[in-house]
Design a protein around this motif. Structure first.
Motif, short mmCIF file in Angstrom:
data_model
loop_
_atom_site.label_atom_id
_atom_site.label_comp_id
_atom_site.label_asym_id
_atom_site.label_seq_id
_atom_site.Cartn_x
_atom_site.Cartn_y
_atom_site.Cartn_z
N TRP A 4 -5.82 0.40 7.09
CA TRP A 4 -6.18 1.81 6.87
C TRP A 4 -5.54 2.34 5.58
N LEU A 5 -4.28 2.02 5.37
CA LEU A 5 -3.60 2.45 4.15
C LEU A 5 -4.24 1.83 2.91
N LYS A 39 0.94 4.01 -2.99
CA LYS A 39 0.51 5.37 -2.63
C LYS A 39 1.55 6.41 -3.01
N TYR A 40 2.84 6.06 -2.84
CA TYR A 40 3.91 7.01 -3.12
C TYR A 40 4.73 6.49 -4.30
N THR A 100 0.83 -1.22 0.00
CA THR A 100 0.00 0.00 0.00
C THR A 100 0.86 1.26 0.00
N ILE A 144 -7.39 0.91 2.48
CA ILE A 144 -8.65 1.60 2.20
C ILE A 144 -8.39 2.97 1.60
N ALA A 145 -7.38 3.68 2.15
CA ALA A 145 -7.05 5.02 1.65
C ALA A 145 -6.58 4.98 0.20
N VAL A 146 -5.74 4.00 -0.14
CA VAL A 146 -5.24 3.90 -1.51
C VAL A 146 -6.37 3.52 -2.47
N ASN A 147 -7.24 2.63 -2.05
CA ASN A 147 -8.29 2.18 -2.95
C ASN A 147 -9.32 3.29 -3.22
N ASN A 148 -9.45 4.18 -2.25
CA ASN A 148 -10.37 5.29 -2.45
C ASN A 148 -9.73 6.42 -3.24
#
Length: 384
Positions: free
Chosen positions: A377-378, A322-323, A318, A380-384
């Motif tokens: 949490w990461l 993300k980065y 994740t 979910i954040a990336v998928n959104n």
């Protein structure tokens, strides 16, 4: 990845996505394991062996064998770190090359893209567990045995000198309350015998008998101690009432635990879970609360440690996605930071478990659960 490849993935996306990502992960993972294991065993073992060769005259062929036996331990340490680094770098590269964007544009969500990494991490988790249970304890034990013939002051030799073991008996009316029954002292344990033994027995919390002997052996058939050249001092209500009985040979029904503990030639680090549980059964009545707590926490940590591979894979994949600017050097830096935080948490919570503030289970598993929560949490954040 060209357009034709993307079209193929859109048609047969499940097997091809898994195959492509797993292939990328496995190649970098094997490279990382080899690199980190080599660095670890070189830094942690070579300098120590070099000093033992010069200071104790350890033969070079024996040193080479010890070096080989220490490799599995560092491979076991390298596996979780390698899965974290691999996921960080590979998913970071997929993101920077817009391959993740291409996959997402075809309706494949990020949950699906992380499945290959998580499945791969489960395989690594199993390998780590088996390595720590079947190979690492036996290899470390052999390494300690090899050097014990040349180095007089080793952990194994220290365990056989100045033996001290207090034996407690549970109260029939209150299982939590224990009374001191015997205290065993011995100068040395060698050739399955204790030398210069002193046994202090208690009744009603007072010394009732003091037994000394030059030599003590365990009689397996009779389940008694064979004592040679000693005396028994029975203590009355006052010092004047002490009665002494000298003997050349006598059998007394003392506990076998002291001999069983002395026969355990392994350090705790050289034990697998089953051996550690057997050792825990031996010392649980010794009254050594800290040692018992430490052993309970360590057993739970042996269970928990391999599952950090799954947590690291979740966090690494994740973060890498993300980065997108993560290259190998930045990925390695983040990997070091995450590993440092994990081991710091494991140390702090393990200490809380030893002191009794946390149960052994929570002391060992909380770092994994916190990492799992962060990774979820990461994700979910990336998928959104």
């Amino acid at each position: 990845m060209d357009f034709n490849s993307i079209k193929k993935i859109s048609k047969w996306r499940f097997p091809l996505i898994d195959s492509y990502i797993t292939n990328q992960l496995s190649l970098f993972f094997l490279f990382s394991v080899g690199l980190l294991s080599s660095l670890g065993v070189s830094i942690g073992t070579v300098s120590d062996l070099a000093s033992k060769i010069t200071d104790y005259g350890l033969p070079i062929p024996v040193a080479i064998l010890i070096f080989i036996y220490k490799i599995p331990e560092y491979v076991a340490y390298a596996l979780p770190i390698s899965i974290l680094l691999s996921c960080l770098v590979i998913y970071g590269r997929l993101s920077s090359d817009c391959e993740l964007v291409a996959l997402l544009s075809f309706g494949i969500n990020f949950y699906r893209i992380t499945i290959p990494a998580l499945l791969f991490s489960l395989i690594v988790t199993g390998i780590t567990f088996l390595l720590n249970e079947l190979i690492v304890p036996a290899a470390n034990y052999q390494a300690n045995l090899l050097q014990s013939d040349y180095i007089t002051e080793t952990e194994l030799s220290r365990q056989k000198r100045d033996v001290f073991y207090p034996e407690y008996k549970s109260n029939l009316h209150n299982s939590a309350s224990k009374k001191l029954q015997n205290i065993y002292f011995a100068e040395q344990y060698i050739n399955q015998s204790f030398k210069k033994v002193t046994i202090i027995s208690f009744e009603q919390e007072k010394i009732s008998q003091i037994t000394t002997a030059k030599l003590a052996q365990w009689n397996q058939s009779g389940q008694v101690w064979n004592l040679f050249d000693g005396e028994i001092n029975k203590v009355g209500d006052s010092a004047e009432e002490m009665k002494t009985e000298r003997f050349t040979y006598k059998q007394l029904p003392f506990s076998a635990n002291v001999f069983e503990i002395a026969q355990k030639k392994r350090n705790f680090e050289d034990m697998n879970i089953q051996q550690a549980k057997e050792y825990l059964d031996l010392i649980k009545d010794s009254g050594a609360i800290v040692d018992v707590s430490k052993l309970k926490v360590s057993i739970q940590q042996k269970y928990a440690f391999p599952f950090i591979c799954f947590v690291f894979a979740l966090i690494g994949s994740t973060l890498g996605a993300k980065y997108s600017y993560l290259n190998r050097s930045k990925g390695f830096g983040i990997c070091v930071a995450i590993v440092f935080v994990y081991y710091l948490l494991a140390f702090i919570l393990g200490s809380l478990g030893i002191t009794g503030i946390l149960s052994p289970f929570w002391a060992a598993w909380t770092p994994n659960l916190l990492g799992l929560g962060m990774g979820g949490w990461l994700l979910i954040a990336v998928n959104n």
